[in-house]
Design an enzyme around this catalytic site. Structure first.
Site, PDB file in Angstrom:
ATOM      1  N   GLU A 216       0.827  -1.198   0.000  1.00  0.00           N
ATOM      2  CA  GLU A 216       0.000   0.000   0.000  1.00  0.00           C
ATOM      3  C   GLU A 216       0.865   1.253   0.000  1.00  0.00           C
ATOM      4  OE1 GLU A 216      -3.320   2.362   2.701  1.00  0.00           O
ATOM      5  OE2 GLU A 216      -2.863   0.262   3.151  1.00  0.00           O
ATOM      6  N   LYS A 348      -9.786 -15.891  15.265  1.00  0.00           N
ATOM      7  CA  LYS A 348      -9.739 -15.280  13.922  1.00  0.00           C
ATOM      8  C   LYS A 348     -11.011 -14.481  13.609  1.00  0.00           C
ATOM      9  CE  LYS A 348      -5.890 -17.542  13.506  1.00  0.00           C
ATOM     10  NZ  LYS A 348      -5.618 -18.645  12.628  1.00  0.00           N
ATOM     11  N   ASP A 422       0.786 -14.938  12.577  1.00  0.00           N
ATOM     12  CA  ASP A 422      -0.379 -15.488  11.883  1.00  0.00           C
ATOM     13  C   ASP A 422      -1.237 -14.308  11.449  1.00  0.00           C
ATOM     14  OD1 ASP A 422      -2.764 -16.639  11.072  1.00  0.00           O
ATOM     15  OD2 ASP A 422      -2.750 -18.170  12.641  1.00  0.00           O
ATOM     16  N   HIS A 513      -1.870  10.682  -0.989  1.00  0.00           N
ATOM     17  CA  HIS A 513      -2.015   9.492  -1.820  1.00  0.00           C
ATOM     18  C   HIS A 513      -1.773   9.824  -3.286  1.00  0.00           C
ATOM     19  CE1 HIS A 513      -3.267   6.006   0.601  1.00  0.00           C
ATOM     20  NE2 HIS A 513      -3.666   6.917   1.477  1.00  0.00           N
TER      21      HIS A 513
END
Length: 520
Positions: A216, A348, A422, A513
């Protein structure tokens, strides 16, 4: 200490779906996997499928490495088979092929840890296998150059494309055993550096260079900008205020009173449950058990400390041992069903209970940002940012978000990828509680609480090649470094909140950006 498995748990030894006819009428086979605790197979008596009894003399045990042992030869005196947790054994039966359909299967065998066991289940013989091509693998060494090259050729032929980049890596693929199956290559993710960040923690003290893996645009630059501002004001003060990893089984009863009475029994017997849970690990320590009742269900939320590991697997095994003891010892209303995970640990998944009760590390990062530094570097005033925070709180509340800040998941994900965490745990770790106020001196106090930051400096992917190098860069390799790492992550998150919050308040967000990202 080894626990005694209840009949309900014994069924879990059998691998459902493993029953199959061997080609060329070579017999029938099925598998058993040790999902309980370390043991040795010390004897094998017989198998019964339907009404047909197959004695040990007609059974071979496939050890999975090309070696077969006659089941009748298994004995405690030097002829036992090691059966650590996770190991599977395939039993090959010299018996005619079975018809398609469901078959009752019973197995009698002995172990040193559990004594004589009798497993009774149902399994099915299914029809022809799928005609779809299968990914190549090697039973002997699935991480060898030959096995990996076979998969690479398969992928190229299947997709009719040649892959030039994913096939290149700089480490021995055998290091990936336990981390990645069907290994074919690597995904190269760009990595940038931010910082150094000054962290004033109880475990992390000093300046830390921050590796961030991301695709990104402006992300690294944004975090670096926030870090510079924090450094000019003395750095981020970071504190771990909670540490717990959960597994949440559920016990099902005939009615609500049965569930209520069971919950009280668990509370009364915590001192007996604790050693059963802790018998499976020298690291996992049971802190407490929360009991939640609903309908006719008793949900138990086991809370453990897990050392430097994230600990999901560790606490799963420990909870399994504790629940096996509970199933054996409880003499109250009948337990109709038991499931090791009820979805109440919210593994999760983002959840409100993790925000309130902690999952992983609960960490706070805070700082006082001087008025002049904020105006010179971020082009906003403390009043602007504090008011903007109040407005955005309403937006977060209306939307039902698990975070009233700007983008803590960005920094957490970039650090997770770089250091072998993870990455799916970002779903829980992204929760955040941001607070800011203008101090009496006209400066900005800003803090963020991350209530469920799941991190590790041992186990999982933390020992892999580039991931371990990034942890070395942070000084987070070795015993007792996980809280240090958690404090660093929290400091980075605070820097990102400060930077993006100021960019939105000052209307620099879109222009940044456009200048640094790939919006064009």
């Amino acid at each position: 200490m080894v626990f005694t498995p209840s009949p309900m748990l014994l069924k879990l030894l059998y691998t459902r779906g493993s029953l199959h006819n061997l080609p060329q009428a070579a017999g029938v086979a099925f598998s058993i996997k040790n999902r309980l605790d370390t043991a040795r197979l010390t004897g094998f008596q017989r198998v019964q499928i339907g009404d047909v009894v197959i004695p040990a003399e007609q059974v071979q045990i496939d050890l999975g490495n090309g070696e077969r042992r006659p089941a009748a030869s298994i004995a405690a005196d030097g002829q036992a088979i090691e059966l650590p947790v996770g190991r599977s054994l395939t039993f090959v039966l010299d018996t005619p092929a079975l018809a398609e359909g469901i078959h009752p299967v019973q197995v009698w065998f002995s172990t040193d840890a559990f004594g004589d066991l009798h497993v009774e289940v149902e399994d099915a013989i299914v029809g022809a296998a799928s005609p779809k091509p299968r990914i190549p693998r090697s039973d002997e060494d699935d991480y060898s150059d030959a096995a990996i090259a076979a998969r690479q050729r398969f992928a190229e032929q299947f997709s009719e494309r040649e892959f030039k980049h994913l096939k290149h890596y700089s480490f021995d693929a055998h290091q990936l055993q336990g981390n990645c199956e069907h290994f074919v290559g690597v995904a190269q993710i760009p990595m940038g550096l931010a910082g150094p960040l000054t962290v004033n923690g109880e475990h992390a003290q000093g300046d830390f260079l921050i590796p961030m893996a991301t695709t990104e645009g402006t992300l690294v630059a944004s975090y670096n900008r926030g870090i510079q501002v924090l450094n000019l004001c003395g750095g981020a003060k970071c504190t771990v205020i909670g540490d717990a990893m959960q597994r949440a089984p559920v016990f099902v009863f005939a009615d609500a009173r049965g569930a209520r009475d069971f919950g009280q029994w668990v509370e009364d017997h915590l001192d007996q449950i604790r050693p059963q849970a802790e018998s499976t690990s020298s690291v996992a320590k049971l802190q407490y058990i929360d009991t939640y009742l609903s309908n006719k269900f008793a949900y138990l939320r086991f809370n453990f400390s897990t050392g430097d590991a994230a600990g999901q697997n560790m606490v799963g095994r420990a909870t399994f041992a504790a629940c096996s003891w509970i199933l054996e010892q409880y003499r109250g209303p009948k337990i109709e069903h038991f499931y090791l995970e009820s979805n109440f640990a919210t593994d999760k998944k983002a959840s409100q209970i993790n925000v309130m009760r902690t999952r992983g590390k609960r960490v706070v990062a805070e700082a006082v940002v001087k008025r002049d530094v904020l105006q010179q570097r971020m082009r906003v005033t403390p009043e602007q940012l504090a008011y903007h925070g109040q407005v955005s709180n309403v937006g977060a509340f209306i939307s039902g978000a698990n975070n009233n800040g700007a983008h803590s998941a960005n920094g957490i994900t970039a650090l997770f990828i770089a250091t072998g965490q993870d990455v799916a745990n970002v779903s829980e770790s992204s929760a955040g509680i941001l607070y800011s106020e203008v101090t009496k001196d006209g400066d900005l106090y800003i803090s963020i609480t991350i209530p469920s930051l799941i991190v590790a400096t041992h186990g999982g992917g933390t020992g892999l090649a580039t991931q371990n190098e990034c942890l070395q860069m942070l000084g987070c390799v070795g015993r007792g470094t996980v809280r240090k790492f958690a404090e660093i992550v929290a400091g980075v998150v605070l820097a990102g909140e400060l930077s993006l919050g100021a960019a939105i308040s000052s209307s620099d967000w879109v222009s940044s950006h456009e200048q640094y990202g790939r919006n064009r």
